[in-house]
Design an enzyme around this catalytic site. Structure first.
Site, PDB file in Angstrom:
ATOM      1  N   TYR A  72      26.834 -11.753  11.454  1.00 46.68           N
ATOM      2  CA  TYR A  72      27.722 -12.748  12.549  1.00 46.68           C
ATOM      3  C   TYR A  72      29.654 -13.245  10.960  1.00 46.68           C
ATOM      4  CZ  TYR A  72      29.811 -14.213  16.490  1.00 46.68           C
ATOM      5  OH  TYR A  72      30.308 -13.874  17.414  1.00 46.68           O
TER       6      TYR A  72
ATOM      7  N   PRO B 196      31.205  -4.034  20.943  1.00 46.97           N
ATOM      8  CA  PRO B 196      31.684  -5.615  20.462  1.00 46.97           C
ATOM      9  C   PRO B 196      31.097  -6.615  20.079  1.00 46.97           C
ATOM     10  CG  PRO B 196      31.970  -5.280  23.160  1.00 46.97           C
ATOM     11  CD  PRO B 196      31.340  -3.878  22.214  1.00 46.97           C
TER      12      PRO B 196
ATOM     13  N   LYS C 165      32.089  -7.596  15.342  1.00 45.09           N
ATOM     14  CA  LYS C 165      32.666  -6.125  15.017  1.00 45.09           C
ATOM     15  C   LYS C 165      33.535  -5.405  14.772  1.00 45.09           C
ATOM     16  CE  LYS C 165      29.253  -8.460  11.731  1.00 45.09           C
ATOM     17  NZ  LYS C 165      30.758  -9.952  11.891  1.00 45.09           N
TER      18      LYS C 165
ATOM     19  N   HIS D 158      35.282 -21.377  14.464  1.00 46.73           N
ATOM     20  CA  HIS D 158      34.175 -21.898  14.571  1.00 46.73           C
ATOM     21  C   HIS D 158      32.691 -21.587  13.751  1.00 46.73           C
ATOM     22  CE1 HIS D 158      34.817 -19.930  18.813  1.00 46.73           C
ATOM     23  NE2 HIS D 158      36.147 -21.019  18.785  1.00 46.73           N
TER      24      HIS D 158
END
Length: 401
Positions: free
Chosen positions: A392, A293, A297, A72
């Site tokens: 992220y 969540p 992580k 992604h």
């Protein structure tokens, strides 16, 4: 029985550590109180940072992940039907994440351990850790009705929040920080194509939702729900109807629905135990920390713990240098607190706290307005989006001194 490293817990962090150590000729034995089937039955997330992916490859179990995992390059945030794409690859100079379910990672590691004939004891009872502050720690347990003693050099506590490892550290020597959130996530898995090729984190006046995926034919969706809700309250039809109201309208209009193959509600909490080390006992993953969540992580912080402990064990056994042992907790906690803060921040930004007071002296409405203002800034600024992207995809692992 004797081994160099005793690993308590056969989840992905324990299995990954065991595989990495075995590749370096460092003997290890894994114990778990539940069965292998039970471990595989625990449904968890599956967004893997590059550091985790690299560890899996170093462990020699990446074939299926590389073949079936989906890279992604971005992630979407939907704010009351307005979509914002965070271009992870562009904003971080080429970093991405891989979508590959935690269950699949665990299965791959289990298969590799079995193929290598590495010792693993499932369904053990009365596991106890002894003399962990000494140079001769040992573990006792019962397996198939027989009592065992396992002498070792070091113990890796990978046995989760409710395991015995953290409780082995005297209560007066550990500090536990915890924030329990006033809502949970209702998750549904179904064999339907994902509604979007990248994850969508959606904030709406009805609450938070997440559109995630496990493969091109299997999707995982989540809804923010009150802690008082029960799974039985949510039929598949009700879930899909509510999800469509929270996701962007154009996405909801084309998404495919189907019968659930798994449905559960998970509470959300932020938790950190300090220190993460006591003598020759090292806490790894959920044994030391839990994150909501929202920041993706949980598994990745466990992997960074594994990476740090793996580096230490290599230096100990390959170079005979034990001076690095005391670095574990300090290094691990730096990354843990960073991941905890990002997950807390994402949770605050994207969820509806209703009339819940946050404990910082603000009224619920004032807190909501502050979070809206902060989110607006981060999404409208390239520098703000870059901060989200860097967090992220995950910060680099820290080297030993």
């Amino acid at each position: 029985m004797k081994t160099q490293v005793a690993i308590i817990g056969a989840g992905p962090s324990g299995l990954l550590l065991g595989q990495l150590l075995a590749k370096q000729g460092i003997s290890n034995v894994i114990l778990d109180r539940v069965s292998g089937d039970y471990v595989l039955g625990r449904i968890r997330a599956g967004i893997l940072e590059q550091g985790f992916v690299d560890l899996v490859r170093e462990a020699g179990v990446a074939d299926r992940m590389d073949r079936e995992g989906h890279v992604h390059e971005g992630v979407e945030l939907s704010i009351n039907n307005e979509r914002f794409r965070i271009d992870l690859k562009e904003l971080t100079g080429g970093n991405t994440v891989v979508c590959y379910g935690q269950v699949e990672i665990t299965r791959d590691l289990m298969d590799a351990r079995q193929a290598a004939n590495l010792p693993t004891y499932y369904e053990t009872e009365k596991v106890a850790l002894h003399d962990v502050k000494s140079e001769q720690p040992y573990v006792t347990f019962i397996y198939q009705g027989e009592e065992y003693r396992m002498d070792c050099d070091y113990i890796a506590g990978c046995d989760g929040f409710h395991g015995v490892s953290r409780q082995t550290i005297p209560a007066e020597l550990r500090t536990e920080h915890e924030r329990v959130y006033p809502f949970g996530w209702l998750g549904l898995m179904a064999d339907v194509p994902p509604c979007n090729h990248e994850l969508i984190y959606a904030m709406s006046d009805r609450g938070f939702a997440l559109a995630s995926q496990r493969s091109l034919t299997r999707s995982r969706y989540y809804l923010q729900v009150p802690l008082t809700d029960k799974v039985e309250d949510w039929s598949d039809e009700r879930f899909w109807d509510e999800l469509k109201k929270r996701l962007p309208a154009d996405v909801a209009a084309t998404m495919q629905t189907g019968p659930s193959i798994e449905k559960s509600i998970a509470p959300l909490r932020s938790f950190v135990c300090e220190p993460m080390q006591y003598g020759n006992l090292f806490l790894v993953g959920d044994a030391a920390h839990i994150v909501p969540p929202t920041g993706a992580k949980g598994l990745n912080l466990a992997a960074s713990d594994v990476a740090t402990l793996y580096k230490i064990m290599q230096r100990v056994y390959k170079e005979g240098d034990k001076s690095c042992i005391e670095q574990y907790s300090e290094i691990a906690l730096r990354r843990v607190w960073n991941g905890e803060r990002f997950s807390w921040w994402m949770t605050n930004m994207m969820h509806d706290f209703g009339n819940e007071f946050t404990g910082d002296g603000m009224t619920p409405l004032m807190h909501k307005r502050f979070m809206q203002s902060e989110l607006n800034y981060f999404l409208s600024s390239e520098n703000g989006r870059k901060v989200i992207a860097e967090q992220y995809v995950g910060l680099p692992y820290e080297d030993l001194k």
